[in-house]
Scaffold this active site. Structure first.
Site, mmCIF file in Angstrom:
data_model
loop_
_atom_site.group_PDB
_atom_site.id
_atom_site.type_symbol
_atom_site.label_atom_id
_atom_site.label_comp_id
_atom_site.label_asym_id
_atom_site.label_seq_id
_atom_site.Cartn_x
_atom_site.Cartn_y
_atom_site.Cartn_z
ATOM 1 N N GLY A 51 0.765 -1.366 0.119
ATOM 2 C CA GLY A 51 -0.139 0.031 -0.119
ATOM 3 C C GLY A 51 0.759 1.392 0.018
ATOM 4 N N TRP A 53 2.332 2.912 -2.446
ATOM 5 C CA TRP A 53 2.137 3.651 -3.698
ATOM 6 C C TRP A 53 0.729 4.413 -3.558
ATOM 7 C CZ3 TRP A 53 4.050 2.463 -9.373
ATOM 8 C CH2 TRP A 53 5.400 2.588 -9.150
ATOM 9 N N ASP A 71 -4.789 -5.847 -6.204
ATOM 10 C CA ASP A 71 -3.878 -6.773 -5.979
ATOM 11 C C ASP A 71 -4.340 -8.155 -5.441
ATOM 12 O OD1 ASP A 71 -0.608 -5.909 -4.849
ATOM 13 O OD2 ASP A 71 -1.211 -8.211 -4.533
ATOM 14 N N ASP A 89 -6.698 -10.710 -9.722
ATOM 15 C CA ASP A 89 -5.636 -10.952 -10.709
ATOM 16 C C ASP A 89 -5.905 -10.270 -11.749
ATOM 17 O OD1 ASP A 89 -4.034 -11.924 -12.482
ATOM 18 O OD2 ASP A 89 -3.896 -13.901 -11.683
ATOM 19 N N ASP A 112 3.265 -1.449 -10.221
ATOM 20 C CA ASP A 112 4.525 -1.789 -9.493
ATOM 21 C C ASP A 112 4.412 -3.284 -9.447
ATOM 22 O OD1 ASP A 112 6.946 -1.237 -8.568
ATOM 23 O OD2 ASP A 112 6.041 -1.088 -6.355
ATOM 24 N N LYS A 150 6.143 -0.995 -13.958
ATOM 25 C CA LYS A 150 7.424 -1.744 -13.539
ATOM 26 C C LYS A 150 7.411 -2.893 -14.817
ATOM 27 C CE LYS A 150 8.270 -3.969 -9.675
ATOM 28 N NZ LYS A 150 8.723 -3.741 -8.210
HETATM 29 C C1 LIG Z 1 6.341 -4.935 -5.305
HETATM 30 S S1 LIG Z 1 4.917 -5.481 -4.759
HETATM 31 C C2 LIG Z 1 3.919 -3.752 -4.991
HETATM 32 C C3 LIG Z 1 4.214 -2.742 -4.000
HETATM 33 C C4 LIG Z 1 3.398 -1.563 -3.981
HETATM 34 N N1 LIG Z 1 3.656 -0.763 -4.930
HETATM 35 C C5 LIG Z 1 3.577 -0.550 -2.715
HETATM 36 O O1 LIG Z 1 4.205 0.470 -2.639
HETATM 37 O O2 LIG Z 1 3.326 -1.203 -1.873
HETATM 38 C C6 LIG Z 1 4.333 -6.071 -6.251
HETATM 39 C C7 LIG Z 1 2.709 -6.523 -6.125
HETATM 40 O O3 LIG Z 1 2.069 -7.075 -7.345
HETATM 41 C C8 LIG Z 1 1.336 -7.924 -6.966
HETATM 42 N N2 LIG Z 1 0.766 -8.783 -8.312
HETATM 43 C C9 LIG Z 1 1.672 -9.613 -8.919
HETATM 44 N N3 LIG Z 1 1.157 -10.434 -9.849
HETATM 45 C C10 LIG Z 1 -0.284 -9.766 -9.931
HETATM 46 C C11 LIG Z 1 -1.375 -9.946 -10.645
HETATM 47 N N4 LIG Z 1 -1.377 -10.949 -11.606
HETATM 48 N N5 LIG Z 1 -2.426 -9.174 -10.405
HETATM 49 C C12 LIG Z 1 -2.429 -8.509 -9.482
HETATM 50 N N6 LIG Z 1 -1.419 -8.221 -8.426
HETATM 51 C C13 LIG Z 1 -0.309 -8.839 -8.883
HETATM 52 C C14 LIG Z 1 1.737 -9.043 -5.928
HETATM 53 O O4 LIG Z 1 0.899 -9.467 -5.119
HETATM 54 C C15 LIG Z 1 2.590 -7.876 -5.149
HETATM 55 O O5 LIG Z 1 1.747 -7.426 -3.996
#
Ligand SMILES: C[S@@+](CC[C@H](N)C(=O)[O-])C[C@H]1O[C@@H](n2cnc3c(N)ncnc32)[C@H](O)[C@@H]1O
Length: 211
Positions: A51, A53, A71, A89, A112, A150
């Site tokens: 959370g 961002w 997420d 997803d 991200d 990203k």
């Molecule tokens: C690096 S973290 C993000 C951090 C976030 N920007 C923050 O500042 O708190 C990456 C996130 O991408 C999510 N993620 C990965 N694949 C996903 C998908 N197919 N659909 C939704 N979320 C996904 C993961 O569950 C993870 O929480």
């Protein structure tokens, strides 16, 4: 060594300033350099957990704006009133539902997202996530909108930039200082989305993308 990498300057700063993760500083640096979020905007944050961002975007859009997050995991940290999050997803969640939650199309889409696995196929999986975002943009993003996403650099990175250039007036790769040197992560920053059903009456003013 591991302790030094995990508990770096940004990790400590995040603790002191109340951010749920050090990633907050990546978006703050992107915003400072590239001006991607404006007051009153609707912002979509894909891969929003835990959370940080969301915490950065909320005051940037202000009380008249809205931030919607999606997420695979729940966001447990309490969020301000202009933030709503959903669990799902990105490959399956209907983009129309995210727009409905925001009340209108987004001015900025952030991602991200990082693939669950690390290692040899991290790059290919992250490009697949980015392509999924590009596929849903006509539903999600307004004309002239901004995309920040990203990607882990690798052989398919130049091709991804080219695909973005087809849909945006300006596309750049950017690595914020808060992104660890050892990481192959980059952020694609794309301004001036050319919506396929462009309607001039619903066109937000272009922002300054040249900072
Ligand atoms: C690096 S973290 C993000 C951090 C976030 N920007 C923050 O500042 O708190 C990456 C996130 O991408 C999510 N993620 C990965 N694949 C996903 C998908 N197919 N659909 C939704 N979320 C996904 C993961 O569950 C993870 O929480």
């Amino acid at each position: 060594m591991a302790k030094r990498i995990l508990h770096d300057e940004y990790f400590r700063k995040a603790k002191q300033e109340g951010y749920v993760a050090r990633s907050a500083y990546k978006l703050l640096q992107i915003q400072q350099a590239k001006s991607v979020i404006r007051k009153g905007d609707r912002v979509l944050d894909l891969g929003c957990a835990p959370g940080a961002w969301l915490q950065v975007s909320s005051p940037l859009v202000g009380p008249r704006g809205r931030v919607i997050g999606l997420d695979l995991q729940d966001v447990r940290h309490p969020m301000p009133d202009n933030v709503r999050t959903f669990v799902g997803d990105v490959f399956e969640y209907p983009p129309e539902d995210l727009v409905e939650a925001a009340g209108r199309g987004f001015g900025t889409v952030l991602s991200d997202m990082a693939p669950k696995t690390t290692g040899f196929n991290e790059h290919e999986l992250s490009v697949r996530l980015c392509d999924r975002i590009l596929e849903t943009l006509p539903t999600l993003l307004r004309h002239n909108g901004v995309l920040v996403m990203k990607v882990f650099e690798g052989a398919e990175y130049p091709g991804l930039l080219k695909r973005c250039q087809r849909h945006f007036g300006k596309v750049k790769g950017f690595k914020p200082k808060a992104s660890r040197d050892v990481s192959r992560e980059m952020y694609v920053i794309a301004h001036y989305y050319r919506h396929p059903d462009r309607r001039d009456d619903d066109t937000p003013k272009p922002r300054d993308a040249d900072a």
